[in-house]
Design a protein around this motif. Structure first.
Motif, mmCIF file in Angstrom:
data_model
loop_
_atom_site.group_PDB
_atom_site.id
_atom_site.type_symbol
_atom_site.label_atom_id
_atom_site.label_comp_id
_atom_site.label_asym_id
_atom_site.label_seq_id
_atom_site.Cartn_x
_atom_site.Cartn_y
_atom_site.Cartn_z
ATOM 1 N N TRP A 49 1.183 -1.711 -0.019
ATOM 2 C CA TRP A 49 0.248 0.161 0.210
ATOM 3 C C TRP A 49 0.643 1.384 0.281
ATOM 4 C CZ3 TRP A 49 -4.733 -0.415 -1.294
ATOM 5 C CH2 TRP A 49 -5.969 -1.369 -1.065
ATOM 6 N N ASP A 50 0.901 1.985 -0.894
ATOM 7 C CA ASP A 50 0.967 3.557 -1.332
ATOM 8 C C ASP A 50 1.139 4.305 0.420
ATOM 9 O OD1 ASP A 50 2.479 5.956 -1.628
ATOM 10 O OD2 ASP A 50 1.265 5.397 -3.521
ATOM 11 N N PRO A 51 1.606 4.608 0.728
ATOM 12 C CA PRO A 51 2.318 5.677 2.195
ATOM 13 C C PRO A 51 0.835 6.354 1.650
ATOM 14 C CG PRO A 51 4.178 4.630 2.523
ATOM 15 C CD PRO A 51 3.597 4.143 0.813
ATOM 16 N N ALA A 52 1.283 7.076 0.145
ATOM 17 C CA ALA A 52 0.452 8.777 -0.249
ATOM 18 C C ALA A 52 -1.006 8.701 -0.151
ATOM 19 C CB ALA A 52 1.614 9.417 -1.505
ATOM 20 N N PHE A 53 -1.167 7.428 -0.746
ATOM 21 C CA PHE A 53 -2.181 7.041 -0.284
ATOM 22 C C PHE A 53 -3.033 7.028 0.811
ATOM 23 C CE2 PHE A 53 -6.208 3.750 -1.053
ATOM 24 C CZ PHE A 53 -6.662 4.476 -1.905
ATOM 25 N N ILE A 54 -2.353 6.184 1.279
ATOM 26 C CA ILE A 54 -2.928 5.281 3.077
ATOM 27 C C ILE A 54 -3.252 6.661 3.935
ATOM 28 C CG2 ILE A 54 -2.449 4.000 4.881
ATOM 29 C CD1 ILE A 54 -3.929 2.188 2.187
ATOM 30 N N ASN A 55 -1.630 7.154 4.086
ATOM 31 C CA ASN A 55 -1.466 8.359 5.139
ATOM 32 C C ASN A 55 -2.834 9.056 5.189
ATOM 33 O OD1 ASN A 55 0.157 6.496 6.193
ATOM 34 N ND2 ASN A 55 1.985 8.681 5.477
ATOM 35 N N PRO A 56 -3.564 9.865 3.436
ATOM 36 C CA PRO A 56 -4.219 10.568 3.813
ATOM 37 C C PRO A 56 -5.619 10.338 4.025
ATOM 38 C CG PRO A 56 -2.988 11.375 2.165
ATOM 39 C CD PRO A 56 -2.646 9.959 2.828
ATOM 40 N N LEU A 57 -6.080 9.533 3.929
ATOM 41 C CA LEU A 57 -7.272 8.835 4.604
ATOM 42 C C LEU A 57 -7.412 8.302 6.198
ATOM 43 C CD1 LEU A 57 -8.033 6.088 1.760
ATOM 44 C CD2 LEU A 57 -9.108 8.172 1.925
ATOM 45 N N ALA A 58 -5.890 8.119 6.822
ATOM 46 C CA ALA A 58 -5.958 7.276 8.102
ATOM 47 C C ALA A 58 -5.519 8.498 9.086
ATOM 48 C CB ALA A 58 -4.679 7.189 7.725
#
Length: 317
Positions: A49-58
């Motif tokens: 999973w891409d941190p740039a995708f995961i972190n904004p959601l988190a």
């Protein structure tokens, strides 16, 4: 706030002899307590999973990442049907005492979460289907008033073969670069940036145990069992999703790249045709890996869908 780079890997028993690895990312200022369960693609584990995708959601909601039994750090055996994958996902939610969640499935993960939403509709509040498609239609199907005719678009064999046979870091980087991203310099640059972000996870740059986990790819047997699950998905079966899409009553968002090689974009339209409360977003210039090519944009669209009302937004590009 925990992030994809820093969240610890945790383990829980989900069936006799099966220990499931997962990460629960908790926001510092949540706007909802409802977690988002995410299911990754063919041969991958949750490190992909891409941190740039995961972190904004988190930032705004709990996120639950996990490895299916038999993949990544989870024990057990890979199921040979997506109904079996869905059963494992439901078992994890039960073990964690999660009674309601939002769900996102990417590629083969999207096949799994269709079956999760169909088999356990009470668990799923909202559903995001990313770069995926419905199962095979019944014999003799000639479209649902959409001009779609079976057999539908099929992925090039070289793309599937490259992903199935890749061994280790270099080969998997190359396989994903050519099958997930457009075959131009923009696609090559996006692939390099994606891998750079993946390697930010704590311990990876130093070559410690996390890198070993990242490259804990499925071997020949596990890969073959995943492909068997997809082959079963592509045979007419009224118990799979195609003839049951109308049963999905929760809001659904379908997202894809306009140039998806692996699960052609036409199948996204097929999902929207079959699901009453479904919206569609297609990203220009993007391939199967649109989540990695436009991570912030896709995360923003997913977040707005989860925070908003129904899934019936207008299709847009």
């Amino acid at each position: 706030m925990s992030t994809q780079q820093t969240a610890p890997t945790t383990y829980i028993s989900t069936a006799p002899g099966v220990t499931t690895a997962y990460r629960l990312l908790q926001p510092s200022s949540p706007t909802t307590k409802i977690p988002l369960l995410l299911h990754i693609h063919f041969r991958a584990n949750m490190d992909f999973w891409d941190p740039a995708f995961i972190n904004p959601l988190a930032q705004h909601r709990p996120l639950l990442l996990f490895d299916q039994p038999g993949t990544g750090r989870s024990t057990g055996t890979v199921a040979t049907t997506f109904a079996g994958w869905a059963s494992s996902a439901a078992a994890l939610l039960t073990a964690l005492e999660i009674e309601k969640c939002d769900v996102l499935g990417f590629s083969m993960g999207g096949c799994c979460v269709q079956m999760l939403a169909l088999g356990w509709p009470g668990l799923v509040r909202k559903l995001i289907l990313a770069g995926t498609g419905a199962s095979a239609p019944p014999e003799g199907f000639e479209g649902r008033g959409s001009g779609l005719v079976w057999p539908r678009d099929v992925p090039p064999r070289w793309a599937i073969a490259g992903l199935a046979s890749a061994r280790g870091r270099v080969q998997m980087e190359e396989a994903i670069r050519w099958s997930f991203f457009p075959g131009n310099e923009e696609g090559a640059s996006a692939a390099r940036r994606y891998w750079g972000r993946v390697y930010e996870r704590k311990g990876v740059a130093a070559g410690k145990e996390e890198e070993e986990g990242l490259w804990e790819l499925l071997g020949d047997e596990g890969s073959a069992r995943q492909r068997e699950a997809y082959a079963e998905w592509m045979r007419p079966n009224p118990g799979n999703s195609f003839e049951r899409l109308g049963e999905l009553k929760m809001p659904v968002l379908v997202v894809n790249g306009v140039e998806d090689l692996l699960i052609p974009t036409s199948r996204s339209w097929e999902l929207v045709k079959g699901i009453r409360d479904a919206g569609l977003i297609v990203y220009r210039g993007a391939g199967h890996g649109f989540l990695w090519q436009y991570p912030k944009e896709v995360a923003g669209d997913v977040g707005r869908f989860l925070d908003g009302g129904s899934g019936g937004m207008k299709a847009r590009m």
